[in-house]
Motif scaffolding. Structure first.
Motif, PDB file in Angstrom:
ATOM      1  N   ILE A 185       0.832  -1.207   0.000  1.00  0.00           N
ATOM      2  CA  ILE A 185       0.000   0.000   0.000  1.00  0.00           C
ATOM      3  C   ILE A 185       0.864   1.253   0.000  1.00  0.00           C
ATOM      4  CG2 ILE A 185      -1.774   1.303   1.233  1.00  0.00           C
ATOM      5  CD1 ILE A 185      -2.808  -1.290   0.005  1.00  0.00           C
TER       6      ILE A 185
ATOM      7  N   ARG B 185      -5.724   5.585  -0.785  1.00  0.00           N
ATOM      8  CA  ARG B 185      -6.058   4.166  -0.640  1.00  0.00           C
ATOM      9  C   ARG B 185      -6.311   3.832   0.837  1.00  0.00           C
ATOM     10  NH1 ARG B 185      -5.219  -1.089  -2.616  1.00  0.00           N
ATOM     11  NH2 ARG B 185      -6.926  -2.187  -1.578  1.00  0.00           N
TER      12      ARG B 185
ATOM     13  N   GLN C 178      -9.669   5.056   1.856  1.00  0.00           N
ATOM     14  CA  GLN C 178     -10.689   4.145   1.345  1.00  0.00           C
ATOM     15  C   GLN C 178     -10.794   2.887   2.213  1.00  0.00           C
ATOM     16  OE1 GLN C 178      -9.874   2.590  -2.565  1.00  0.00           O
ATOM     17  NE2 GLN C 178     -11.957   1.842  -2.862  1.00  0.00           N
ATOM     18  N   MET C 179      -9.648   2.368   2.669  1.00  0.00           N
ATOM     19  CA  MET C 179      -9.659   1.175   3.509  1.00  0.00           C
ATOM     20  C   MET C 179     -10.332   1.453   4.847  1.00  0.00           C
ATOM     21  SD  MET C 179      -5.868  -0.412   2.681  1.00  0.00           S
ATOM     22  CE  MET C 179      -6.066  -1.800   3.809  1.00  0.00           C
TER      23      MET C 179
ATOM     24  N   LYS D 134      -0.830  -4.264   2.814  1.00  0.00           N
ATOM     25  CA  LYS D 134      -2.256  -4.215   3.133  1.00  0.00           C
ATOM     26  C   LYS D 134      -2.541  -4.896   4.471  1.00  0.00           C
ATOM     27  CE  LYS D 134      -6.819  -5.448   1.294  1.00  0.00           C
ATOM     28  NZ  LYS D 134      -7.547  -6.105   0.173  1.00  0.00           N
TER      29      LYS D 134
ATOM     30  N   CYS E 292      -0.105   6.685  -1.255  1.00  0.00           N
ATOM     31  CA  CYS E 292      -0.933   5.741  -0.507  1.00  0.00           C
ATOM     32  C   CYS E 292      -2.084   6.360   0.275  1.00  0.00           C
ATOM     33  CB  CYS E 292      -0.058   4.942   0.459  1.00  0.00           C
ATOM     34  SG  CYS E 292       0.747   5.945   1.736  1.00  0.00           S
TER      35      CYS E 292
END
Length: 483
Positions: free
Chosen positions: A405, A451, A454-455, A413, A448
């Motif tokens: 990530i 992302r 979003q996670m 991740k 990153c």
């Protein structure tokens, strides 16, 4: 309905988290109230990240005693809490006869304080230890070291949590009242709590809490220090912290390697009244680079990746002199332990301070020992530090280790997911950053960050507009650009 505790600790910095951990060794119902959304948001996470040797503090003070005690035990502490720690050593470099005499006095004070292994080294030995250091001689402290203050504070808090301590974030204390039966009602912005004991570990807010407890007369000054963070490219050029010869009140601008391979430059020291302004002016960055280059000439703008600042709470007497740590139980405030002026070396001294604070309660309360207390805590496995064989094993067991990530810091991740589901329930971008080092590399999250946001949104089932960077109001998004 009010929540009832035996002990409420106000503040979840490194000392508050250490007190929570040490208090958990006893059969007590313990809660921690923290005004921020995570541990380590203020002074505890904004410093040089050095484990000090104890030679820079006045003989006979709590600062000296706790610092030496904390330094000597830190290998065991790091092992128990599974945190990165390097006993690098440290040099204080000098060039003049006056510098030499000052370092001899520093060694004399250090030896009386209990510091171990201090010695004067010549230029040849200095350059063998730190080839790029600028100086004719130095004092060498072999037991000084470096630590990650975020991981340390998080580990203390997580270990306290696993031993039964409750953490309440975003719970700023706004009032304290004690009734006729000796029970305190602590009013917070999120509701009220009842408790028999209060421990004031509020750091920059400790005078405010002290006043609420009925303990008056403390005078505070905030000292703001700015820092530069340099890219890992220059990390190999600095194997240990390099300091100037200290004054009687200030250790001076220094250069320090981090446990992750970066270099920090700073701090300066400016008295401030605003304890919330962490901005770093350009002129201060220029001054840091110019001054520190006299010690270590590898500071270039092309290697700057970030800056930060910290504010230390200094307790002053009537004449403006900085005083010692206060760890007290006062008659005018029954069933309280009051900590004032916990500044440097507070990071090194956190557990020794905590033991002394807890002792004041134990002597009066005589609680039973918690026979199930476990001092050990396991942190998130850092994929980037594993051998090729171990990396292959991790990926075979969990394919999320095979997805990177954060490219700069090689954070997977799997690590981000572990951080999102952390034991303390922290859900901010900075909370994930502190736990994994994602967004701490050269690009500072340019690759990153979205992302990870979003996670957080997906894993915690949050509306996108409720994902916070750090504090309340720091929303990452206000809505969608398009449906």
């Amino acid at each position: 309905m009010k929540q009832v505790y035996d002990v409420l600790i106000v503040g979840a910095g490194v000392v508050g988290s250490a007190v929570a951990r040490e208090m958990a060794r006893y059969e007590l119902k313990i809660g921690v109230l923290e005004k921020n959304r995570d541990v380590c948001f203020e002074t505890s996470g904004r410093n040089s990240a050095v484990i000090h040797g104890g030679f820079a503090y006045d003989i006979g003070t709590r600062k000296a005693e706790c610092c030496v005690e904390g330094c000597l035990e830190f290998d065991q502490v790091a092992k128990e809490l599974d945190i990165p720690f390097k006993r690098t050593g440290k040099v204080l470099v000098g060039n003049t006869p006056e510098d030499y005499e000052s370092l001899l006095k520093t060694i004399e004070i250090g030896k009386i304080n209990g510091s171990v292994g201090l010695e004067i080294i010549d230029e040849e030995r200095l350059h063998a230890l730190v080839p790029a250091a600028v100086g004719k001689f130095a004092m060498f402290s072999p037991l000084s070291g470096i630590v990650d203050p975020f991981h340390y504070t998080i580990a203390l808090a997580e270990n306290a949590k696993m031993n039964g301590v409750d953490f309440h974030f975003d719970h700023e204390v706004i009032g304290i009242h004690r009734d006729g039966k000796g029970i305190y009602t602590v009013k917070t912005v999120q509701g009220n709590f009842n408790t028999r004991w209060i421990v004031n570990c509020a750091g920059l807010g400790s005078v405010k809490i002290s006043e609420m407890l009925g303990i008056h007369g403390y005078r505070f000054a905030g000292t703001k220090g700015d820092y530069l963070i340099l890219d890992k490219r220059v990390g190999p050029l600095l194997p240990m912290p390099v300091y100037p010869v200290p004054s009687t009140t200030y250790m001076g601008i220094h250069v320090t390697p981090t446990v992750d391979g970066n270099v920090t430059v700073g701090p300066n020291a400016d008295y401030v009244e605003d304890f919330t302004n962490y901005g770093v002016p350009q002129k201060n960055m220029d001054y840091l680079a110019e001054d520190a280059s006299n010690l270590w000439p590898h500071i270039h703008k092309s290697d700057y990746i970030r800056n930060y600042s910290g504010i230390q709470p200094k307790w002053l007497d009537g004449e403006g002199a900085v005083k010692d740590f206060v760890i007290e139980a006062r008659e005018e405030a029954p069933n309280t332990v009051n900590l004032i002026g916990i500044e440097s070396p507070g990071l090194t001294s956190a557990l020794p301070i905590a033991r002394r604070a807890v002792k004041l309660l134990v002597e009066r309360e005589m609680p039973s020992l918690n026979k199930t207390f476990n001092p050990n805590r396991k942190g998130i496995v850092r994929f980037s530090e594993q051998s090729d064989e171990e990396k292959a094993r991790l990926i075979a067991e969990n394919s999320d280790y095979g997805e990177i990530i954060c490219r700069c810091e090689t954070v997977t991740k799997a690590e981000i997911l572990q951080a999102i589901h952390n034991p303390l329930g922290v859900d901010t971008m900075v909370g994930i950053k502190y736990r994994t080092r994602s967004m701490m590399g050269r690009c500072q999250g340019g690759y990153c960050q979205m992302r990870i946001a979003q996670m957080i949104q997906e894993e915690l089932d949050k509306d996108v507009t409720n994902v916070l960077y750090a504090r309340n109001g720091s929303n990452m998004f206000t809505g969608k650009v398009r449906e």
